[in-house]
Design a protein around this motif. Sequence first.
Motif, short mmCIF file in Angstrom:
data_model
loop_
_atom_site.label_atom_id
_atom_site.label_comp_id
_atom_site.label_asym_id
_atom_site.label_seq_id
_atom_site.Cartn_x
_atom_site.Cartn_y
_atom_site.Cartn_z
N SER A 208 0.82 -1.21 0.00
CA SER A 208 0.00 0.00 0.00
C SER A 208 0.85 1.26 0.00
CB SER A 208 -0.91 0.01 1.23
OG SER A 208 -1.53 1.27 1.39
N GLY A 209 0.44 2.24 -0.77
CA GLY A 209 1.12 3.53 -0.75
C GLY A 209 0.93 4.26 0.56
N ASP A 210 -0.12 3.91 1.30
CA ASP A 210 -0.39 4.60 2.56
C ASP A 210 0.63 4.26 3.66
OD1 ASP A 210 -2.63 6.04 1.74
OD2 ASP A 210 -3.96 4.33 2.09
N VAL A 211 1.44 3.23 3.45
CA VAL A 211 2.44 2.88 4.47
C VAL A 211 3.83 3.32 4.06
CG1 VAL A 211 1.06 0.93 5.28
CG2 VAL A 211 2.83 0.54 3.56
N ASP A 212 3.95 4.05 2.96
CA ASP A 212 5.25 4.51 2.49
C ASP A 212 5.95 5.39 3.52
OD1 ASP A 212 4.88 3.19 0.12
OD2 ASP A 212 4.48 4.99 -1.08
N ALA A 213 7.26 5.53 3.32
CA ALA A 213 8.08 6.46 4.11
C ALA A 213 7.99 6.19 5.60
CB ALA A 213 7.70 7.91 3.79
N GLY A 214 7.83 4.93 5.96
CA GLY A 214 7.80 4.57 7.38
C GLY A 214 6.51 4.91 8.08
N ALA A 215 5.46 5.28 7.31
CA ALA A 215 4.19 5.63 7.94
C ALA A 215 3.63 4.48 8.74
CB ALA A 215 3.18 6.07 6.87
N TRP A 216 3.99 3.25 8.38
CA TRP A 216 3.48 2.07 9.09
C TRP A 216 3.94 1.99 10.54
CZ3 TRP A 216 7.48 -1.41 10.35
CH2 TRP A 216 8.68 -1.24 9.65
N LEU A 217 4.97 2.77 10.87
CA LEU A 217 5.45 2.77 12.25
C LEU A 217 4.63 3.69 13.15
CD1 LEU A 217 9.27 2.84 11.45
CD2 LEU A 217 7.98 0.93 12.46
N ASP A 218 3.72 4.44 12.54
CA ASP A 218 2.84 5.33 13.30
C ASP A 218 1.69 4.50 13.87
OD1 ASP A 218 1.07 7.19 14.28
OD2 ASP A 218 0.94 8.37 12.43
N ALA A 219 1.59 4.42 15.17
CA ALA A 219 0.57 3.60 15.83
C ALA A 219 -0.84 4.07 15.50
CB ALA A 219 0.78 3.61 17.34
N ASP A 220 -0.99 5.31 15.06
CA ASP A 220 -2.32 5.85 14.77
C ASP A 220 -2.68 5.83 13.29
OD1 ASP A 220 -2.79 6.46 17.47
OD2 ASP A 220 -1.69 8.35 17.28
N LEU A 221 -1.88 5.19 12.45
CA LEU A 221 -2.13 5.25 11.02
C LEU A 221 -3.49 4.66 10.65
CD1 LEU A 221 -1.19 5.93 8.17
CD2 LEU A 221 -0.13 3.65 8.06
N ASP A 222 -3.84 3.50 11.19
CA ASP A 222 -5.15 2.91 10.88
C ASP A 222 -6.27 3.90 11.18
OD1 ASP A 222 -3.65 0.68 10.40
OD2 ASP A 222 -4.50 -0.54 12.02
N GLU A 223 -6.20 4.51 12.36
CA GLU A 223 -7.25 5.43 12.77
C GLU A 223 -7.30 6.64 11.84
OE1 GLU A 223 -9.48 5.13 15.17
OE2 GLU A 223 -8.74 3.20 15.92
N ARG A 224 -6.16 7.18 11.49
CA ARG A 224 -6.14 8.36 10.63
C ARG A 224 -6.72 8.06 9.26
NH1 ARG A 224 -1.86 10.00 8.97
NH2 ARG A 224 -0.22 8.68 9.82
N LEU A 225 -6.37 6.90 8.72
CA LEU A 225 -6.91 6.53 7.41
C LEU A 225 -8.42 6.33 7.47
CD1 LEU A 225 -4.18 3.99 6.21
CD2 LEU A 225 -4.50 6.35 5.43
N ALA A 226 -8.88 5.68 8.54
CA ALA A 226 -10.31 5.43 8.68
C ALA A 226 -11.09 6.73 8.83
CB ALA A 226 -10.56 4.51 9.87
N HIS A 227 -10.62 7.62 9.69
CA HIS A 227 -11.33 8.87 9.91
C HIS A 227 -11.31 9.75 8.66
CE1 HIS A 227 -10.83 8.47 14.55
NE2 HIS A 227 -11.77 7.70 14.05
N ALA A 228 -10.22 9.67 7.89
CA ALA A 228 -10.17 10.43 6.64
C ALA A 228 -11.22 9.92 5.66
CB ALA A 228 -8.78 10.33 6.02
N ALA A 229 -11.41 8.59 5.63
CA ALA A 229 -12.43 8.02 4.74
C ALA A 229 -13.83 8.43 5.18
CB ALA A 229 -12.29 6.50 4.73
N LEU A 230 -14.07 8.40 6.51
CA LEU A 230 -15.38 8.81 7.01
C LEU A 230 -15.62 10.29 6.74
CD1 LEU A 230 -15.46 6.91 10.44
CD2 LEU A 230 -16.39 6.17 8.23
N ASP A 231 -14.57 11.09 6.92
CA ASP A 231 -14.71 12.53 6.66
C ASP A 231 -15.01 12.80 5.19
OD1 ASP A 231 -14.15 13.01 9.31
OD2 ASP A 231 -12.03 13.49 8.97
N ALA A 232 -14.57 11.89 4.33
CA ALA A 232 -14.81 12.06 2.90
C ALA A 232 -16.19 11.55 2.49
CB ALA A 232 -13.74 11.34 2.10
N GLY A 233 -16.98 11.07 3.45
CA GLY A 233 -18.34 10.67 3.15
C GLY A 233 -18.62 9.19 3.14
N ALA A 234 -17.63 8.35 3.42
CA ALA A 234 -17.87 6.91 3.46
C ALA A 234 -18.72 6.58 4.68
CB ALA A 234 -16.56 6.15 3.51
N PRO A 235 -19.74 5.69 4.54
CA PRO A 235 -20.53 5.29 5.72
C PRO A 235 -19.78 4.34 6.63
CG PRO A 235 -21.27 4.10 3.77
CD PRO A 235 -20.25 5.09 3.30
#
Length: 1004
Positions: free
Chosen positions: A426-453
Amino acid sequence: MSQPANARGFDFFSAGELPAPALPADEVVAIVRERWGLDVGLEPLGSQQDQNFLARTSTAEAPGERGAPVGVVKITNPAFTADELDAQDHAASRIAKAAPQLRIATTSRADDGTPRSVVAATSEGPLAIRLLDYLPGGTLNGPAYLSPAVVSRMGEVAAHASLALAEFEHPGLDRVLQWDLRYADRVVDLLAHLHPDPAKRAQVTDAAASAWADLQAVAADLPMQAVHLDLTDDNVVCTTERGIRLPDGMIDFGDVTRSWAVAELAITISSVLHHAGAEPVSVLPAVRAFHAMRPLSAAEVRALWPLVVLRGAVLVVSGEQQVQIDGGANAYAAEGVEREWRIFEQAVSIPSVVMTHVFAAALGVDPAAGGRVAPAKPARTETPGLAAGGRVAPAKPARIETSPRITLDPAIDLTRATRLDVSITSGDVDAGAWLDADLDERLAHAALDAGAPLAWLERSTPRLTASRTHAPDSAATVPNGIDVWFAAATRVSTTDADTRLVVEAADGMTILDGTVPARTRARIRLEAPDAPQHVPHLVRPEVAPGWLAVTEDPAVAIGLHDEGLDTALRAYSTTGDDAADLIARRDRSFADVQEHYYDAPPRIERGWREHLVGTDGRVYLDMVNNVTPLGHGHPGLAAAVAKQLRTLNTNSRFNYGAVVEFSERLAALAPDPLDTVFLVNSGSEATDLAIRVAMAATGRRDVVSLLEAYHGWTYASDAVSTSIADNPNALATRPDWVHPVDAPNPFRGVHRGEEARRYGPEAAARIRELAASGRPPAAFISESFAGNAGGIPLPDGYLADVYAAVREASGLAISDEVQAGYGRLGEWFWGFEQQGVVPDVIAVAKAAGNGYPLGAVITTREIAARYRAGGYFFSSTGGSPASSVAGLTVLDAFRDEGLQRNAADTGAYLKGRLEALAERHPLIGIVHGLGLYLGVEFVRDRATLEPATEETTAICDRLLELGVIMQPTGDHKNVLKVKPPLVVTRESADFFVEMLDRVLTEGW
């Protein structure tokens, strides 16, 4: 409950206590002398219920030495009958005949052919005493690590015994032993009260009852036959060849009986579990090896792990019993208590149903075939094991007949749902982003903010965000269910009666009414009725096929996708399957001379800084990759090259800025008078061109090089390469224009220690001899540090002596800086600076592009002009806009990120720790090198310097298991090539040293 038959021989349940014989050694010595005419000395050997001695000749060849082994004196417990002893002898002989490649401890025979076996009158009454053949080499006794190769060979030995004894019949097999797992339930019931710890006692009895219940489902379908029943690490004998031990024999036939055939394998693999680093999946090599020779039925696959659990339980309660019977006098039994508890602990650490599916996936067996089980539900057409970058395919489940449904309240427009991706691709884990413990949450909230149910993470795809660095064990990265974030509070329910719907909060606490709060992570699983009571949400990849076999995909039940994978994921995951399949494909299409690291390498598809990541999310510390000084996945380099590729990429004959700027900056890094740059695409091309430049400039063709050196694969660079590690025929195939001189190795070369000062004058003398003979050399070429030999510095003054001699002959001095240059030594940017000299030509690559194809030759304007007289020079990718931008970005990073300083500081720290390690481990002969260009040389003897070649390979294999990428180097392949990316941290250095210490302590 099992019921023993009326046995002709020993019956454990009728015998009561069974104290081992305890004859004084001098009494046994007298019996051996009287009955067999042998004058021996005895050394006690361990035994649970018998008494054993190693007999040696009473005279030694030299003072202080022990006599030669004569055999093993076995004093059998008086509870066993003559028929039973005869059956043991016949079983041993039968296996010896059927498997001549194995060494078998049969009863020794006198010169006249009579067996050395008697029933002697002793101080403890009549006792059967035999002299068994002595098999040299030792057993696997003790806690040391067992490699997969050793474990596999244990499985082969067990299979040989099983095949040889399949048709064996004898009245002495009619006996009831406490080790016969057909009676395990009764043994545990009888002896459990002897365990002094109530909590452990309850754990043993509960586990045994559960395993016995599992076993009864298939017991009627398990084939019976004669079995050795004790092919454990204590009774498998090894041959050690070149430092590596492998089982090739068996001893101690005292437990031969008739039982379930699969018990042979169960007892063997259970003995693996107490060894260092062992866990349930460590037994897989033995199971595979056994199955390859003697295929296991579906019923036997289902019985195997319950039998291991029962074996562990029997060992625990029997060990406590024996200690109490012998009143502490039986040291073997007393020492075994801790070992036996570890076997039991490991056996119950993974539920039997899960291990059964792990075995089934590994063997390609349907565990539901045959036996008393319902037909299996067809599995998805995925290869069992780990799919590349995608899902872990479960073993075929054996339960749910219809797909369950999950209802969401209120209903949601699932077409607007967003599937999140934190897999390694996944491109979302590039540049060591996978080491961020909050990455899952940030991606999920961004999707919800974009209108996903709802946003969700799928089941079975390894999650890089769940992995961790610096870990000796793999992380739990594979989900048994899905993770969901709802935009609004949502109730999750099902009416399906065949599965358990589990809805948990992020902390693992069950959400009892199934209502998930808005924008909050929920973990949803569908668990089969036969699933264990507790199913972890994330599991380790090694056992994931077993856990996935007892769960279903909630995303399918919700309607987020069907049984197949999403199109985007399918395109990747179905192209590669697992690491082994990828190697098979590589072998079919890729020239096999292009070797790969390790016999069974993981599939690596991502890197970050000094870390590499496998498709299962396993993170490895990369301590060998000197191609990437900036580390893997450097975002600045990736962005710069990508931008240039979007803009322009052509060859250096066009007029653009990047090639000029990079050439200027590279020339500025070289000492005067070196001011002119050729750009090429690799180290091999750089050294090849350096040699051609020297030949053109001097009009000569002879070149002097060093033995044990490697310079590349092109014609000229290979011609001056003499390392037999890369080319076993190197010394016999050099062209006549190459003149190697001794490798200036102060550790194991012709001159050692202080005498190493002789290398320089001797090489200079050879150059003068060539000139005097009419063949003055065009050049002398060497690395500034002996890279392939293990990062060995040249003796002080070496290059000054040799450069002076070659220049006297009007030749050129070439410094191959492909490995040592570019700041890797820490204190110096170029390796030759350590020698206080300036070469006429520098060849550099590797670090220059951080893995992007880029190399260079740096020389003087005058020398370059002489080469120009011979024609044009051109390199398609060397000096292209993209490679030039890569080179500039690398230089910027060196400056901005302090990589040379880190090489000095972290390198000195790492070398100090490795040298401290050498003080405790004699296998380490020396630690070579400077900065982050180090080599750890292994020797079997510090006096003879015998290379520990096979041990080095085995150590690298064990380091891989512990999460460290390391490879051997040197002509003897006995040096660890410690050349990590220059971004390596002290934390990483500590982890490497700790893991190496662990390997050298526990074994390999």
